[in-house]
Each structure stands twice: as C-alpha cells, then as structure tokens.
Design an enzyme around this catalytic site. Structure first.
Site, PDB file in Angstrom:
ATOM      1  N   TYR A   1       0.832  -1.212   0.000  1.00  0.00           N
ATOM      2  CA  TYR A   1       0.000   0.000   0.000  1.00  0.00           C
ATOM      3  C   TYR A   1       0.861   1.254   0.000  1.00  0.00           C
ATOM      4  O   TYR A   1       0.605   2.207  -0.739  1.00  0.00           O
ATOM      5  CB  TYR A   1      -0.931   0.002   1.207  1.00  0.00           C
ATOM      6  CG  TYR A   1      -1.625   1.327   1.402  1.00  0.00           C
ATOM      7  CD1 TYR A   1      -2.657   1.718   0.569  1.00  0.00           C
ATOM      8  CD2 TYR A   1      -1.209   2.203   2.405  1.00  0.00           C
ATOM      9  CE1 TYR A   1      -3.270   2.955   0.723  1.00  0.00           C
ATOM     10  CE2 TYR A   1      -1.822   3.428   2.572  1.00  0.00           C
ATOM     11  CZ  TYR A   1      -2.850   3.802   1.726  1.00  0.00           C
ATOM     12  OH  TYR A   1      -3.447   5.028   1.876  1.00  0.00           O
TER      13      TYR A   1
ATOM     14  N   TYR B   1      -9.424  15.548   2.541  1.00  0.00           N
ATOM     15  CA  TYR B   1     -10.109  14.818   1.485  1.00  0.00           C
ATOM     16  C   TYR B   1     -11.583  15.156   1.677  1.00  0.00           C
ATOM     17  O   TYR B   1     -12.211  14.658   2.619  1.00  0.00           O
ATOM     18  CB  TYR B   1      -9.902  13.311   1.617  1.00  0.00           C
ATOM     19  CG  TYR B   1      -8.611  12.792   1.042  1.00  0.00           C
ATOM     20  CD1 TYR B   1      -8.438  12.692  -0.338  1.00  0.00           C
ATOM     21  CD2 TYR B   1      -7.575  12.384   1.865  1.00  0.00           C
ATOM     22  CE1 TYR B   1      -7.256  12.188  -0.877  1.00  0.00           C
ATOM     23  CE2 TYR B   1      -6.391  11.888   1.344  1.00  0.00           C
ATOM     24  CZ  TYR B   1      -6.239  11.790  -0.028  1.00  0.00           C
ATOM     25  OH  TYR B   1      -5.071  11.301  -0.558  1.00  0.00           O
TER      26      TYR B   1
ATOM     27  N   ARG C   1      -4.400   0.489  -8.316  1.00  0.00           N
ATOM     28  CA  ARG C   1      -3.157   0.081  -7.672  1.00  0.00           C
ATOM     29  C   ARG C   1      -3.140  -1.435  -7.488  1.00  0.00           C
ATOM     30  O   ARG C   1      -3.859  -1.983  -6.653  1.00  0.00           O
ATOM     31  CB  ARG C   1      -2.995   0.808  -6.332  1.00  0.00           C
ATOM     32  CG  ARG C   1      -3.065   2.331  -6.492  1.00  0.00           C
ATOM     33  CD  ARG C   1      -3.093   3.053  -5.167  1.00  0.00           C
ATOM     34  NE  ARG C   1      -3.500   4.437  -5.350  1.00  0.00           N
ATOM     35  CZ  ARG C   1      -3.796   5.271  -4.357  1.00  0.00           C
ATOM     36  NH1 ARG C   1      -3.707   4.852  -3.094  1.00  0.00           N
ATOM     37  NH2 ARG C   1      -4.168   6.519  -4.604  1.00  0.00           N
TER      38      ARG C   1
ATOM     39  N   LYS D   1      -3.837  21.018  -3.675  1.00  0.00           N
ATOM     40  CA  LYS D   1      -2.860  19.968  -3.963  1.00  0.00           C
ATOM     41  C   LYS D   1      -3.352  19.032  -5.072  1.00  0.00           C
ATOM     42  O   LYS D   1      -4.508  18.596  -5.065  1.00  0.00           O
ATOM     43  CB  LYS D   1      -2.581  19.147  -2.709  1.00  0.00           C
ATOM     44  CG  LYS D   1      -1.530  18.051  -2.891  1.00  0.00           C
ATOM     45  CD  LYS D   1      -1.269  17.321  -1.572  1.00  0.00           C
ATOM     46  CE  LYS D   1      -0.161  16.293  -1.708  1.00  0.00           C
ATOM     47  NZ  LYS D   1      -0.567  15.145  -2.542  1.00  0.00           N
TER      48      LYS D   1
ATOM     49  N   SER E   1       1.702  18.145  -7.942  1.00  0.00           N
ATOM     50  CA  SER E   1       1.875  16.764  -7.510  1.00  0.00           C
ATOM     51  C   SER E   1       1.036  15.843  -8.384  1.00  0.00           C
ATOM     52  O   SER E   1      -0.055  16.217  -8.819  1.00  0.00           O
ATOM     53  CB  SER E   1       1.416  16.615  -6.056  1.00  0.00           C
ATOM     54  OG  SER E   1       1.323  15.257  -5.671  1.00  0.00           O
TER      55      SER E   1
ATOM     56  N   HIS F   1       0.473  12.812  -7.025  1.00  0.00           N
ATOM     57  CA  HIS F   1       0.160  11.860  -5.956  1.00  0.00           C
ATOM     58  C   HIS F   1       1.201  10.733  -5.903  1.00  0.00           C
ATOM     59  O   HIS F   1       0.886   9.587  -5.581  1.00  0.00           O
ATOM     60  CB  HIS F   1      -1.240  11.272  -6.152  1.00  0.00           C
ATOM     61  CG  HIS F   1      -2.025  11.128  -4.885  1.00  0.00           C
ATOM     62  ND1 HIS F   1      -2.909  12.084  -4.441  1.00  0.00           N
ATOM     63  CD2 HIS F   1      -2.065  10.146  -3.958  1.00  0.00           C
ATOM     64  CE1 HIS F   1      -3.473  11.692  -3.315  1.00  0.00           C
ATOM     65  NE2 HIS F   1      -2.957  10.519  -2.982  1.00  0.00           N
TER      66      HIS F   1
ATOM     67  N   SER G   1       6.603  14.452  -5.516  1.00  0.00           N
ATOM     68  CA  SER G   1       6.548  13.272  -6.383  1.00  0.00           C
ATOM     69  C   SER G   1       7.920  12.912  -6.943  1.00  0.00           C
ATOM     70  O   SER G   1       8.470  13.622  -7.792  1.00  0.00           O
ATOM     71  CB  SER G   1       5.550  13.428  -7.526  1.00  0.00           C
ATOM     72  OG  SER G   1       4.229  13.622  -7.038  1.00  0.00           O
TER      73      SER G   1
ATOM     74  N   ARG H   1      14.126  11.962  -4.317  1.00  0.00           N
ATOM     75  CA  ARG H   1      14.951  10.987  -3.592  1.00  0.00           C
ATOM     76  C   ARG H   1      16.371  11.486  -3.344  1.00  0.00           C
ATOM     77  O   ARG H   1      17.164  10.809  -2.695  1.00  0.00           O
ATOM     78  CB  ARG H   1      15.029   9.666  -4.364  1.00  0.00           C
ATOM     79  CG  ARG H   1      13.686   8.955  -4.567  1.00  0.00           C
ATOM     80  CD  ARG H   1      13.098   8.487  -3.261  1.00  0.00           C
ATOM     81  NE  ARG H   1      11.850   7.744  -3.455  1.00  0.00           N
ATOM     82  CZ  ARG H   1      10.639   8.296  -3.522  1.00  0.00           C
ATOM     83  NH1 ARG H   1      10.509   9.626  -3.400  1.00  0.00           N
ATOM     84  NH2 ARG H   1       9.569   7.552  -3.692  1.00  0.00           N
TER      85      ARG H   1
ATOM     86  N   ARG I   1       6.998   8.966   0.539  1.00  0.00           N
ATOM     87  CA  ARG I   1       7.407   7.625   0.954  1.00  0.00           C
ATOM     88  C   ARG I   1       8.689   7.610   1.783  1.00  0.00           C
ATOM     89  O   ARG I   1       8.761   6.849   2.760  1.00  0.00           O
ATOM     90  CB  ARG I   1       7.573   6.727  -0.277  1.00  0.00           C
ATOM     91  CG  ARG I   1       6.255   6.409  -1.002  1.00  0.00           C
ATOM     92  CD  ARG I   1       6.537   5.566  -2.234  1.00  0.00           C
ATOM     93  NE  ARG I   1       5.365   5.264  -3.022  1.00  0.00           N
ATOM     94  CZ  ARG I   1       4.903   6.037  -4.016  1.00  0.00           C
ATOM     95  NH1 ARG I   1       5.523   7.176  -4.304  1.00  0.00           N
ATOM     96  NH2 ARG I   1       3.843   5.671  -4.706  1.00  0.00           N
TER      97      ARG I   1
END
Length: 400
Positions: A59, A167, A202, A268, A290, A292, A324, A327, A347
């Site tokens: 997830y 949301y 997903r 957003k 973004s 997402h 998005s 890293r 993440r």
C-alpha cells in the site's frame, strides 16, 4: 440438533468477521526510535520491505497500473543538469537552507507531504512524524485518513506548525466538523487534495487483498459523535474509502473550505497550468504541484516535467509546493530551480518512520539536507533564493 443451511451461513460470516477483526487487532507496527544511518534514500526501501507486513508495504510503496508514472517521477530529474559554478567566494559553512512558507519560517525547504495511515509504518504513526519534522524545523501535514486525531497531532507538535490535508467528503457535515477541528487545534493551513476523485488502479493492493488494519481516527471520532455509519478505515479497502469522498470538484470548493476554516487553502494535485490559474482565481493561497506520487493516473506526465509550465503561469503570485519522486538533494535543488518554493517528500518519510520513529523521520530530512548543501556549494549558490535564480541545462542546451 439439526442445523439448517441458513444458520451455518450466518455462523460462517460471523467467523469471517471475527477472523478479520482478530487480524486487524494483531497488526504490529514498528516501535523503533533512533536515528538511522543510510548511504542514500533509495537504500531504505528494501530495508522496510524486509520487515513490514506485505500488504501494508504494498500500500505504501505501490503506484498505479504499470507504475510508469511512479518511475518517471524520479527519472525525469535526470533530464536536466546543474551547471557547476566556481569562483563564487562561497564557503560551505555559509550555505543557508532557511526559507519560509505562508509566513512560517523553516530551517529547510523540505516539508512532509500528507500521507494516510502512518500507523502502518510505526506504532506512534503521525505523532512520531510530527515530532520528527519539528526536530528538523519543518512542517508536518496530517491526512484526513490519518490514524491519529488532529488534537493528538497538535499536542505532539508542541507548538510547531502543522497543516491539515482535507479529502472532502460527499457529506458536508463531516467537512465542516473536520475543518472546525483543524481550526480549533491550531492548523496553519488546509491542504485541499483535488486529484483523487477516485483512487488509481493500484495492483499491489488488489494482489494483496489489502484492507486497512487500523481505523482512521478523525473518521472514527465523527462517526461516534454523529452516529454516522460511513466506513472509518478498519477492515476496509481503499476503494471503499474513496467511494465516500467528493468527486465533482469545482472552484467553489476552494472558496467553501476557506469560508468554513478562515485558513489559507493550499490546492494539492495541480498538474496543468490551466488548473493552476483556475485555483488561484478561486482563492488558493498556494499551489501544490503533484501527481500523488504516481498513485493516480499512470499515463500522466511526471510531476517535475510539468512544474516549469505551471510556475510560468503562477508567476510568483502564490507559493508553489512540489512533490513526487524526490529521492536526492539534487532533486530538491532542481525542483526549486524549476519554479518550486518548497519541496515535499512522501514515501521516504514513511520509510524513516518505520526504521527509526521520529528520529528516523528526522534522519531522512537530514540526509536530503546534507546532499542539498553539497549541490548548492558545487552549483555556486549560497541560499535558497539563489537556487531559485539558477538556470538548469537540458540535453538540447548542451547540443547547441
């Protein structure tokens, strides 16, 4: 005793429900609390995969469909180059990462993107993330679908600024309830997410038959106070949660959220210059570029590729937040040089949370700060304002 088929069926369903609840109650998240060492941000993913429950990890990590958008978000940064600059008279000790957002002073241009269900990554969930972001002098953003309440996060933040991500529900009673809670407990802005009228397809969640083992605290609180029978997370799949969310967004929703809350509204999920213009005219206090994190429209462009055209239309009228695929510190540099005022990470924060709690979250931001400072030094920029004025090169520029 004779047992009919109907009785057996009811007993079977009861057992399934009991089993599902037992699994939910049995979910064990990390309790780690310490700084984490890393070579780079990418190295964290495999460490988390090895220790987190498969469905929860899928997830968090997963993207939509074939995950082309997920990959291109990071790969797109390689299309542009930072020009090394010398003879600038800059010393490493004088590199300054401080900046501000909506009048809030920050020690770094890196903030945390709102993410749901952080209790999957760590027992303390959003409370630990809030403490970690406070530790590095930045902003925490709480999702509507967080595992902790706004009040709990406010208390854990201990005065450090935080945002609340909304949301919107199809139920305006919930919208008004949750916005009032955000105001009551000191949120500094509302992040209105508009790119998720439905969830992306997903496949990790489908393959793992993933259902949330923990409830969403704010939904649970509303359900108790209003006798609302909507899904509150625990035992539900993401599609069931999205089914309750608003779908037909209009510019009036931006005005509505501002009217109810009185807080700045950050819109957003902007991925086109046209939508940025509409949002600003409707009263957006900031634009959040973004896609997402590659979790929605797999056939869409990378977030970094659309940033310059959106920045051109925004033309510094309001701040631009970008996320998005980030890293590396170089990615932060390139995003700011391409029009972003602030860069958000998703993440990697959850990976740091899983591996080290609040201190792990801080370690992730510190790693990106470290790399950013090096890139700024080698790129001849001493502060964030100078990074904003930097012109990146493309392959076409090098060929001319």
């Amino acid at each position: 005793m004779k047992v009919n088929k109907k009785t057996l069926a009811i007993a079977s369903v009861a057992m399934m429900i009991s089993s599902g609840l037992a699994q939910a109650e049995a979910y064990k998240a990390s309790t780690e609390e310490h700084p984490i060492k890393m070579v780079n941000i990418d190295s964290l993913e495999d460490q988390v995969k090895a220790r987190m429950e498969k469905g929860a990890f899928g997830y968090i990590r997963g993207g939509a469909e074939d995950e082309n958008n997920l990959r291109s978000n990071t790969e797109s940064f390689d299309k542009k180059f930072i020009v090394p600059r010398v003879l600038q008279g800059i010393e490493l000790k004088n590199i300054n990462l401080s900046t501000s957002l909506l009048g809030i002073p920050l020690k770094t241009p890196i903030i945390q993107a709102p993410m749901a269900a952080q209790g999957l990554a760590h027992e303390a969930g959003e409370l630990a993330t809030a403490r970690g972001m406070a530790q590095v002098g930045s902003i925490f953003s709480l999702s509507t679908y967080g595992n902790k309440t706004i009040e709990d996060v406010s208390r854990a933040s201990e005065g450090n600024p935080f945002f609340f991500q909304l949301y919107m529900s199809k139920n305006n009673k919930f919208n008004e309830f949750i916005l009032n809670e955000a105001v009551k407990h000191g949120a500094k802005a509302i992040i209105l997410t508009v790119d998720s009228p439905v969830g992306g397809y997903r496949e990790d969640d489908i393959k793992n038959n993933f259902q949330f083992p923990l409830g969403f605290a704010n939904l649970e609180m509303f359900a108790k106070q209003s006798d609302d029978d909507s899904k509150t997370g625990k035992g539900s799949g993401i599609s069931e949660i999205y089914a309750q969310a608003k779908q037909a967004f209009t510019p009036e929703d931006i005005k509505y959220v501002h009217q109810i809350s009185g807080l700045p509204v950050i819109v957003k999920g902007i991925q086109s210059p046209e939508d940025a213009e509409v949002a600003i005219k409707a009263g957006a206090a900031a634009i959040w570029v973004s896609n997402h994190g590659g979790r929605q429209l797999d056939s869409g462009p990378s977030s970094f590729d659309v940033l310059p055209s959106i920045a051109k239309v925004v033309n510094k009228r309001v701040p631009i937040i970008f996320d998005s695929g980030v890293r590396r510190g170089s990615h932060v540099f390139k995003a700011i040089a391409s029009g972003a005022d602030i860069v958000a990470i998703g993440r990697p924060v959850l990976y740091g949370l899983n591996l080290g709690g609040a201190q792990g979250v801080a370690s992730v931001v510190e790693q990106l700060n470290k790399e950013l400072v090096i890139n700024m030094m080698l790129g001849g920029t001493k502060d964030i304002e100078q990074v904003k004025k930097t012109k990146l090169l493309t392959l076409r520029d090098l060929e001319e």
